[in-house]
Scaffold this active site. Structure first.
Site, PDB file in Angstrom:
ATOM      1  CD  GLU A 151      -2.719   1.089   0.067  1.00  0.00           C
ATOM      2  OE1 GLU A 151      -3.467   0.163  -0.222  1.00  0.00           O
ATOM      3  OE2 GLU A 151      -2.576   2.103  -0.666  1.00  0.00           O
ATOM      4  NE  ARG A 154       0.293  11.218   0.065  1.00  0.00           N
ATOM      5  CZ  ARG A 154       0.032  12.303  -0.670  1.00  0.00           C
ATOM      6  NH1 ARG A 154       0.845  13.336  -0.632  1.00  0.00           N
ATOM      7  NH2 ARG A 154      -1.041  12.369  -1.435  1.00  0.00           N
ATOM      8  CG  PHE A 249       8.156  13.490   0.104  1.00  0.00           C
ATOM      9  CD1 PHE A 249       6.879  13.539  -0.421  1.00  0.00           C
ATOM     10  CD2 PHE A 249       8.344  12.860   1.323  1.00  0.00           C
ATOM     11  CE1 PHE A 249       5.800  12.983   0.252  1.00  0.00           C
ATOM     12  CE2 PHE A 249       7.274  12.295   2.008  1.00  0.00           C
ATOM     13  CZ  PHE A 249       6.002  12.354   1.468  1.00  0.00           C
ATOM     14  CG  LEU A 250      13.038  18.006  -2.694  1.00  0.00           C
ATOM     15  CD1 LEU A 250      13.470  18.735  -3.952  1.00  0.00           C
ATOM     16  CD2 LEU A 250      14.236  17.280  -2.070  1.00  0.00           C
ATOM     17  N   GLY A 253      12.991  20.583   7.572  1.00  0.00           N
ATOM     18  CA  GLY A 253      12.354  20.784   8.875  1.00  0.00           C
ATOM     19  C   GLY A 253      12.878  19.818   9.915  1.00  0.00           C
ATOM     20  N   GLY A 257       8.994  11.445  10.443  1.00  0.00           N
ATOM     21  CA  GLY A 257       8.559  10.556  11.523  1.00  0.00           C
ATOM     22  C   GLY A 257       7.422   9.702  11.014  1.00  0.00           C
ATOM     23  CB  CYS A 260       5.438   4.381   7.010  1.00  0.00           C
ATOM     24  SG  CYS A 260       3.717   4.051   7.384  1.00  0.00           S
TER      25      CYS A 260
HETATM   26  C1  UGA Z   1       4.492   7.352   4.028  1.00  0.00           C
HETATM   27  C2  UGA Z   1       4.549   7.401   2.495  1.00  0.00           C
HETATM   28  O1  UGA Z   1       4.515   8.755   2.048  1.00  0.00           O
HETATM   29  C3  UGA Z   1       3.377   6.629   1.882  1.00  0.00           C
HETATM   30  O2  UGA Z   1       3.495   6.600   0.461  1.00  0.00           O
HETATM   31  C4  UGA Z   1       3.391   5.201   2.437  1.00  0.00           C
HETATM   32  O3  UGA Z   1       2.303   4.441   1.936  1.00  0.00           O
HETATM   33  C5  UGA Z   1       3.302   5.256   3.950  1.00  0.00           C
HETATM   34  O4  UGA Z   1       4.429   5.999   4.459  1.00  0.00           O
HETATM   35  C6  UGA Z   1       3.339   3.837   4.463  1.00  0.00           C
HETATM   36  O5  UGA Z   1       4.358   3.169   4.283  1.00  0.00           O
HETATM   37  O6  UGA Z   1       2.311   3.338   4.952  1.00  0.00           O
HETATM   38  P1  UGA Z   1       3.120   8.690   5.891  1.00  0.00           P
HETATM   39  O7  UGA Z   1       3.971   7.990   6.888  1.00  0.00           O
HETATM   40  O8  UGA Z   1       1.650   8.747   6.108  1.00  0.00           O
HETATM   41  O9  UGA Z   1       3.324   8.063   4.422  1.00  0.00           O
HETATM   42  O10 UGA Z   1       3.621  10.196   5.835  1.00  0.00           O
HETATM   43  P2  UGA Z   1       4.431  11.123   4.827  1.00  0.00           P
HETATM   44  O11 UGA Z   1       3.525  12.092   4.220  1.00  0.00           O
HETATM   45  O12 UGA Z   1       5.284  10.323   3.936  1.00  0.00           O
HETATM   46  O13 UGA Z   1       5.375  11.905   5.873  1.00  0.00           O
HETATM   47  C7  UGA Z   1       6.359  11.206   6.625  1.00  0.00           C
HETATM   48  C8  UGA Z   1       7.195  12.173   7.423  1.00  0.00           C
HETATM   49  O14 UGA Z   1       8.033  12.933   6.559  1.00  0.00           O
HETATM   50  C9  UGA Z   1       6.385  13.194   8.228  1.00  0.00           C
HETATM   51  O15 UGA Z   1       6.961  13.323   9.509  1.00  0.00           O
HETATM   52  C10 UGA Z   1       6.529  14.482   7.447  1.00  0.00           C
HETATM   53  O16 UGA Z   1       6.445  15.639   8.241  1.00  0.00           O
HETATM   54  C11 UGA Z   1       7.934  14.318   6.871  1.00  0.00           C
HETATM   55  N1  UGA Z   1       8.165  15.099   5.631  1.00  0.00           N
HETATM   56  C12 UGA Z   1       7.439  14.851   4.509  1.00  0.00           C
HETATM   57  C13 UGA Z   1       9.159  16.067   5.598  1.00  0.00           C
HETATM   58  O17 UGA Z   1       9.864  16.303   6.611  1.00  0.00           O
HETATM   59  N2  UGA Z   1       9.389  16.759   4.436  1.00  0.00           N
HETATM   60  C14 UGA Z   1       8.665  16.530   3.316  1.00  0.00           C
HETATM   61  O18 UGA Z   1       8.924  17.183   2.285  1.00  0.00           O
HETATM   62  C15 UGA Z   1       7.662  15.546   3.354  1.00  0.00           C
END
Ligand code: UGA
Length: 426
Positions: A151, A154, A249-250, A253, A257, A260
């Site tokens: 899957e 997000r 995703f760039l 910060g 976390g 996943c």
């Molecule tokens: C992530 C993946 O994005 C999904 O595609 C995947 O399905 C999911 O894990 C999973 O394996 O189930 P998620 O954990 O919900 O999704 O969250 P993300 O949106 O990926 O964010 C993860 C972390 O990265 C957050 O703490 C967010 O603040 C941080 N982040 C994200 C950044 O620091 N910078 C960014 O540009 C994007």
């Protein structure tokens, strides 16, 4: 199609609601009886925008049902989707206890043909092992197909992600289940990617590892920007126009976390190590992420040298906006370090009242900053991006705003006479 989904967590519930909405007959099962009782009444235990409405709609239409009768349901349905948790163990590997329990039940309940689909994130080789286990238990291979169908949703945008998937990955051993699998997501337009079982497992890990790499790359570049007095946003925008790189995703910060990215990187590193493959890049990605909090706290202590006597407010405790999930939240790691340094910590989050020793949680965003020496934005919830800075200024004792998510408008903050602190932001 008649589908039984095992596990009523984020992935199980979202998948159950969406597949029922696609017209399938879906039964979602979980051993947690009270959770199932609530779900039967349309009460969803997690905050995920739109999910409760979709679940209620499909409960009413009868397409979706919930049950705690795991064994009976597995026995009754020809398609089983496994969506149980696979949390991290101490050594970074994935704990497959729940998955193994489900496989045992399936093994004892196979009478007619079943398609067994693993949606849980599992290390490469796991689905192959499930296949071998069933064969060794004497189950005829004509009686089942094993499929790896990871899957990619997000949290916070889970439903949108399911309805607008950019790919659907199926790992199989033979072509036999493919026709049925194509019917599963018949309403989507996403391209199918077919591979073998371990290939599908690795697509999942590689995706999350790549996203984590982008984030740590962004954070390292932001540090360099900071040293050279360059606005990282300009650099990110410069990168974004190159289609080979892209802007997503760039964001720099506090780091990544959630349940996943950190867990999957650790598990992938563990799987590589088992086969004597070095993971220098993944190690570095991890390391940059681990040191982000220290970086921001150093910034803060440069302007507030005697941190131990200060009152600090942290806005945002979830691991990202639009979720109530606190798992591996960088905001919480930051709060714990502030407490350790002796600070009085106040928090406010739109979804969560944090219960943590020596931390005071507030229900009101502006009450939480009363008399504080500094305000830290740890999660970029929409209501933190452009708050009433006049009110912030009048309520706070000090005037320091630490933007740990690079989400504020610097000029707006400074216009109120507040001191803006960030990494790579001018
Ligand atoms: C992530 C993946 O994005 C999904 O595609 C995947 O399905 C999911 O894990 C999973 O394996 O189930 P998620 O954990 O919900 O999704 O969250 P993300 O949106 O990926 O964010 C993860 C972390 O990265 C957050 O703490 C967010 O603040 C941080 N982040 C994200 C950044 O620091 N910078 C960014 O540009 C994007």
């Amino acid at each position: 199609m008649r589908i039984c989904i095992v596990g009523a967590g984020y992935v199980g519930l979202t998948t159950a609601a969406a597949l029922a909405d696609f017209g399938h007959e879906v039964q979602c099962v979980d051993i947690a009886e009270s959770k199932i009782e609530n779900l039967c009444q349309g009460k969803v235990p997690i905050y995920e925008p739109g999910l409760e409405d979709l679940i209620r709609k499909n409960l009413i239409s009868g397409k979706l049902n919930f049950s705690s009768q795991v064994k009976e349901s597995i026995s009754d349905y020809p398609i089983i989707i496994i969506a149980v948790g696979t949390p991290s163990k101490e050594d970074g590997s994935s704990n497959l206890t729940f998955l193994n329990q489900v496989v045992e039940i399936i093994a004892s309940e196979i009478n007619d043909h079943k398609i067994i689909i693993t949606k849980s994130t599992v290390p490469p080789g796991t689905n192959e092992r499930i296949y071998q286990t069933l064969i060794e238990m004497g189950i005829n291979e004509e009686l089942f197909d094993i499929v790896s169908n990871p899957e990619f949703l997000r949290e916070g945008t889970a439903l949108w992600d399911i309805y607008h998937a950019n790919k659907i990955v199926f790992g199989t051993k033979t072509v036999r289940p493919i026709k049925a699998l194509k019917n599963l997501y018949k309403k989507g337009n996403a391209p199918y990617i077919f591979t073998n079982l371990s290939g599908a497992e690795l697509i999942k890990y590689a995706s999350n590892a790549f996203l984590a790499t982008k984030i740590s790359f962004a954070n390292e570049i932001a540090r360099i920007c900071d040293a050279y007095e360059v606005d990282y946003a300009d650099v990110a925008n410069g990168l974004a126009t190159d289609p080979r790189i892209g802007r997503l995703f760039l964001n720099a910060g506090l780091g990544f976390g959630g349940s996943c990215l950190p867990k999957d990187i650790s598990s992938l590193k563990h799987s590589a190590l088992l086969k004597n493959v070095e993971t220098k890049l993944l190690d570095a990605v991890h390391k940059v992420n681990e040191t982000q909090i220290e970086l921001y706290l150093n910034k803060l202590s440069m302007v507030l040298p005697d941190l131990s006597k200060k009152q600090i407010t942290v806005w945002g405790v979830t691991f990202k906006p639009d979720t109530d999930d606190l798992r591996s939240s960088p905001a919480i790691a930051l709060i714990k370090q502030l407490v350790q340094k002796g600070c009085r910590v106040h928090t406010f989050d739109p979804m969560v009242e944090l219960e943590l020793a020596d931390v005071t949680s507030f229900r009101d965003q502006y009450e939480s900053i009363k008399d504080s020496d500094a305000l830290i934005i740890a999660t970029e919830w929409a209501q933190f991006i452009n708050p009433n800075w006049l009110e912030v200024k009048s309520k706070m004792k000090g005037s320091i705003i630490l933007d740990a998510r690079n989400c504020l408008d610097v000029k707006n903050v400074r216009r109120q006479g507040l001191i803006y602190l960030g990494v790579g932001k001018r």
